[in-house]
Design a protein around this motif. Structure first.
Motif, PDB file in Angstrom:
ATOM      1  N   THR A 105     -12.834   8.683  32.263  1.00  0.00           N
ATOM      2  CA  THR A 105     -13.572   9.431  31.248  1.00  0.00           C
ATOM      3  C   THR A 105     -14.230   8.429  30.306  1.00  0.00           C
ATOM      4  N   SER A 106     -14.715   8.904  29.176  1.00  0.00           N
ATOM      5  CA  SER A 106     -15.386   8.022  28.225  1.00  0.00           C
ATOM      6  C   SER A 106     -14.373   7.305  27.340  1.00  0.00           C
ATOM      7  N   MET A 107     -14.770   6.144  26.827  1.00  0.00           N
ATOM      8  CA  MET A 107     -13.887   5.390  25.942  1.00  0.00           C
ATOM      9  C   MET A 107     -13.617   6.164  24.656  1.00  0.00           C
TER      10      MET A 107
ATOM     11  N   ILE B  51     -10.720   8.429  25.439  1.00  0.00           N
ATOM     12  CA  ILE B  51      -9.478   7.667  25.615  1.00  0.00           C
ATOM     13  C   ILE B  51      -8.941   7.208  24.264  1.00  0.00           C
TER      14      ILE B  51
ATOM     15  N   ASP C  82     -12.551   2.468  30.629  1.00  0.00           N
ATOM     16  CA  ASP C  82     -13.068   3.811  30.866  1.00  0.00           C
ATOM     17  C   ASP C  82     -13.772   3.877  32.214  1.00  0.00           C
ATOM     18  N   SER C  83     -14.485   4.967  32.460  1.00  0.00           N
ATOM     19  CA  SER C  83     -15.103   5.193  33.769  1.00  0.00           C
ATOM     20  C   SER C  83     -16.159   4.146  34.114  1.00  0.00           C
TER      21      SER C  83
END
Length: 279
Positions: free
Chosen positions: A185-187, A190, A212-213
């Motif tokens: 996912t996005s930072m 997270i 992330d991703s």
């Protein structure tokens, strides 16, 4: 009779329906090139086999008995993406083309398209170090979703969806491992989730960095160094009986005593732990 296939490559799907059973594998590769830009000689089409061996370029598509819209995974990289990784040393005319070697011989980590992906990530992805790596510590990378947190269930606070023994697990693991948090996912997500769960600033352990991703590459390979545990789902029903992190902490503590992990089969981690505990 027409042949229709779907090529999966680079996280996308490309539909090809302009070929006939009289066309060859090379014709298919040329069609793929027009859609993706990957040269035919750079393409590896997984699953196209004749008598157990990869189909040669001259094989007719009709002989492959493909079902309509068969999905075929392609491995390959555009020429311009390979330049940095594959450029031969100066005055070296003896460069071996990996694609001249049978599929089974080339280790996945040595495939040129995967080397190119890795080189691109190393060049472009910036890791924000939260705490410096410690001398002599192994690296433990933890996925968030369903490993540390039930991200599908509803609750008033993230704490209600946190997996049991999370902080005890991380405290124990930190004694032997530097800890990295990863999620596809996005930072932003997270970072928010780790703060909500009280992980980021916990006084009993520290995170080395988070990924992330954007750090991901897609490589289909036998799982190496991956410990699979049961997913934590339906937190409200399973919170009282879930002990996966408690057991995983014990396993990580046991294997931390080893000098080399190469001989471990993490698939049987619970069996390994049980044997150690009964010795």
């Amino acid at each position: 009779m027409s042949v229709s296939v779907i090529i999966k490559w680079g996280g996308q799907e490309y539909s090809i329906s302009s070929l006939s059973e009289e066309d060859t594998v090379m014709d298919l590769k040329q069609s793929i090139k027009s859609l993706t830009g990957v040269l035919p000689e750079r393409q590896k089409l997984l699953g196209l086999k004749v008598k157990g061996k990869p189909a040669e370029d001259e094989v007719k598509l009709g002989s492959l008995k493909l079902k309509p819209n068969t999905k075929i995974m392609m491995m390959g990289t555009r020429e311009e993406s390979l330049e940095e990784v594959l450029a031969p040393p100066p005055e070296n005319d003896d460069v071996v083309n990996d694609f001249d070697i049978e599929d089974e011989v080339i280790e996945v980590e040595n495939r040129e398209e995967n080397l190119a992906k890795i080189a691109r990530r190393v060049k472009d992805y910036k890791v924000e170090e939260l705490n410096p790596p410690r001398e002599g510590k192994r690296l433990l990378v933890l996925d968030v979703d369903y490993t540390l947190f039930d991200h599908k269930s509803c609750a008033e606070t993230g704490q209600e969806l946190m997996r049991p023994y999370l902080h005890e697990f991380l405290t124990s693991a930190y004694e032997d491992y530097d800890i990295v948090i990863w999620s596809a996912t996005s930072m932003k997500w997270i970072d928010a989730k780790m703060k909500e769960l009280g992980v980021t600033d916990n006084p009993n352990y520290k995170l080395t960095f988070m990924l992330d991703s954007a750090a991901m590459i897609t490589v289909h390979t036998p799982k190496r160094g991956v410990v699979e545990i049961r997913p934590f789902m339906k937190a409200h029903l399973n919170r009282e009986k879930d002990k996966e992190l408690y057991k995983l902490a014990q396993y990580l503590k046991e294997i931390a005593k080893l000098e080399d992990f190469a001989g471990l089969n993490h698939k049987h981690w619970e069996r390994y732990l049980s044997k150690r505990q009964h010795h």
